[in-house]
Scaffold this motif. Structure first.
Motif, mmCIF file in Angstrom:
data_model
loop_
_atom_site.group_PDB
_atom_site.id
_atom_site.type_symbol
_atom_site.label_atom_id
_atom_site.label_comp_id
_atom_site.label_asym_id
_atom_site.label_seq_id
_atom_site.Cartn_x
_atom_site.Cartn_y
_atom_site.Cartn_z
ATOM 1 N N ILE A 189 0.834 -1.203 0.000
ATOM 2 C CA ILE A 189 0.000 0.000 0.000
ATOM 3 C C ILE A 189 0.868 1.253 0.000
ATOM 4 C CG2 ILE A 189 -1.660 1.355 1.341
ATOM 5 C CD1 ILE A 189 -2.853 -1.073 -0.121
ATOM 6 N N THR A 190 1.935 1.247 0.788
ATOM 7 C CA THR A 190 2.853 2.388 0.828
ATOM 8 C C THR A 190 3.477 2.627 -0.539
ATOM 9 O OG1 THR A 190 3.361 1.940 3.153
ATOM 10 C CG2 THR A 190 4.898 3.346 1.941
ATOM 11 N N ALA A 191 3.885 1.528 -1.198
ATOM 12 C CA ALA A 191 4.488 1.636 -2.533
ATOM 13 C C ALA A 191 3.481 2.180 -3.542
ATOM 14 C CB ALA A 191 5.003 0.271 -2.981
ATOM 15 N N VAL A 192 2.237 1.715 -3.454
ATOM 16 C CA VAL A 192 1.183 2.192 -4.367
ATOM 17 C C VAL A 192 0.918 3.674 -4.141
ATOM 18 C CG1 VAL A 192 -1.277 2.023 -4.918
ATOM 19 C CG2 VAL A 192 0.083 -0.054 -4.628
ATOM 20 N N TYR A 193 0.819 4.074 -2.871
ATOM 21 C CA TYR A 193 0.554 5.473 -2.533
ATOM 22 C C TYR A 193 1.644 6.388 -3.087
ATOM 23 C CZ TYR A 193 0.397 9.740 0.269
ATOM 24 O OH TYR A 193 0.388 11.054 0.671
ATOM 25 N N LEU A 194 2.885 6.032 -2.831
ATOM 26 C CA LEU A 194 3.996 6.866 -3.304
ATOM 27 C C LEU A 194 4.076 6.862 -4.831
ATOM 28 C CD1 LEU A 194 6.760 5.905 -0.700
ATOM 29 C CD2 LEU A 194 5.461 8.038 -0.827
ATOM 30 N N GLY A 195 3.852 5.690 -5.431
ATOM 31 C CA GLY A 195 3.912 5.600 -6.890
ATOM 32 C C GLY A 195 2.854 6.452 -7.562
ATOM 33 N N VAL A 196 1.601 6.336 -7.079
ATOM 34 C CA VAL A 196 0.497 7.105 -7.657
ATOM 35 C C VAL A 196 0.690 8.600 -7.413
ATOM 36 C CG1 VAL A 196 -1.978 7.550 -7.527
ATOM 37 C CG2 VAL A 196 -1.133 5.201 -7.463
ATOM 38 N N SER A 197 1.100 8.951 -6.189
ATOM 39 C CA SER A 197 1.257 10.367 -5.834
ATOM 40 C C SER A 197 2.380 11.027 -6.634
ATOM 41 C CB SER A 197 1.543 10.497 -4.338
ATOM 42 O OG SER A 197 0.476 9.969 -3.579
ATOM 43 N N LEU A 198 3.503 10.348 -6.759
ATOM 44 C CA LEU A 198 4.630 10.917 -7.498
ATOM 45 C C LEU A 198 4.353 10.989 -8.991
ATOM 46 C CD1 LEU A 198 7.558 9.150 -5.598
ATOM 47 C CD2 LEU A 198 6.989 11.588 -5.529
ATOM 48 N N THR A 199 3.595 10.017 -9.492
ATOM 49 C CA THR A 199 3.277 9.994 -10.930
ATOM 50 C C THR A 199 2.268 11.068 -11.309
ATOM 51 O OG1 THR A 199 3.698 7.614 -11.007
ATOM 52 C CG2 THR A 199 2.433 8.559 -12.825
ATOM 53 N N THR A 200 1.222 11.192 -10.498
ATOM 54 C CA THR A 200 0.139 12.143 -10.814
ATOM 55 C C THR A 200 0.369 13.525 -10.201
ATOM 56 O OG1 THR A 200 -1.148 11.482 -8.870
ATOM 57 C CG2 THR A 200 -1.500 10.229 -10.902
#
Length: 332
Positions: free
Chosen positions: A287-298
């Motif tokens: 979940i942490t990886a998904v959050y950071l990935g989505v936030s940094l990408t968008t």
């Protein structure tokens, strides 16, 4: 009735003060006070002497009027240590005192973490209309910095309090055996804490409901973005107050349950938690990886925080499924 209560009752029946009882036993008044508060337990010599001066049997003084549960050793019990670690009165009191002292700090840490997105949301809305900030990017940058600082402070507080309680971590994971008299003392403390625990849960529920009302009203009136964001911040602030109260009260409640091996800390649940622990850790890392990935990408940090409450709801369902699977496997 536990030993502490019996001493108080018998002393008062004879009309003696703590000083008078202490004089008859050849000890200090402070010693009697500690016995009656459950902070310590008299040695066998004093118990024999009290049975004589009170006119009761030693069995009456020593035996609590509580039901004793006998566990049968199984392979699963051995996995978490059926022999168990004996917890002394001093260790139990030290654990409860430290937990009660740190509970407020853990509640404050939860409060800080919950309010962390507030500045990001508000500054972003102000930046869009050029209030306080010259452009939206600067506003988002400042809000993001405040968010990370608050999260870091909250995380540091959780880590530091956790480190202080680390020496009692075995109570959460292993089988324990309480020394004589401790169970009654802990039960008494848990009973006294129960109203505060229930009030914290009720307060959190009420504040969470009240927090939604301004958003509903603003939405119905087609309010502008700044008003809507302000309403969201009000909701977060109220939820943070409720969460801090629940975390603080639950921390103390969990300490009592760990010592008594009740609710989420029975031998069976300790074993299940031990089995599920790797899956839980992997889930939150993902979940942490998904959050950071989505936030940094968008770069939509003001919206991606929603991943966390959604993940929490999914976790509840996942935990229930895992528990059912492990329970089913155990029954076979």
């Amino acid at each position: 009735m536990i030993l502490a209560d019996k001493i108080i009752t018998l002393r008062k029946q004879l009309g003696w003060s703590q000083e008078e009882l202490a004089e008859k036993l050849g000890i200090s008044r402070q010693s009697v006070s500690k016995w009656e508060s459950g902070m310590s337990i008299p040695d066998l010599e004093r118990i024999v002497k009290m049975s004589s001066i009170f006119g009761v049997s030693t069995d009456y003084l020593l035996k609590d009027e509580v039901e004793t549960t006998v566990y049968t050793e199984t392979e699963d019990d051995k996995a978490i240590g059926q022999t168990g670690r004996v917890v002394s009165i001093e260790e139990a009191n030290a654990c409860m005192s430290l937990t009660e002292k740190l509970a407020g700090w853990m509640g404050l840490a939860a409060f800080i973490c919950v309010i962390s997105p507030m500045c990001l949301l508000l500054f972003g809305a102000l930046g869009e209309v050029g209030i306080l900030f010259t452009n939206e990017k600067i506003a988002e940058g400042v809000g993001l910095a405040v968010l990370f600082i608050l999260v870091a402070i909250g995380a540091a507080m959780f880590i530091m309090t956790g480190m202080q309680l680390e020496k009692y971590e075995y109570m959460e994971k292993e089988e324990i055996n309480l020394a004589y008299g401790i169970e009654g003392i802990v039960e008494k403390k848990k009973e006294a804490h129960a109203p505060a625990y229930r009030k914290s849960i009720a307060l959190c529920a009420v504040l969470s409901i009240i927090g939604v009302i301004p958003m509903m009203v603003a939405g119905g009136l087609n309010a502008n973005d700044i008003v809507m964001v302000s309403c969201v911040d009000v909701m977060l602030f109220l939820v943070a107050i409720g969460a801090s109260q629940v975390v603080s009260a639950s921390t103390i409640q969990d300490c009592y349950n760990q010592l008594l091996q009740q609710e989420d800390y029975t031998l069976e649940k300790k074993l299940a938690k031990k089995k599920m622990s790797p899956i839980i850790v992997a889930y939150w890392c993902l979940i942490t990886a998904v959050y950071l990935g989505v936030s940094l990408t968008t770069n939509q940090w003001e919206y991606t925080w929603i991943i966390w409450p959604v993940a929490a709801l999914v976790f509840v369902a996942l935990y229930g499924i895992l528990k059912a699977v492990f329970d089913r496997a155990k029954d076979k």
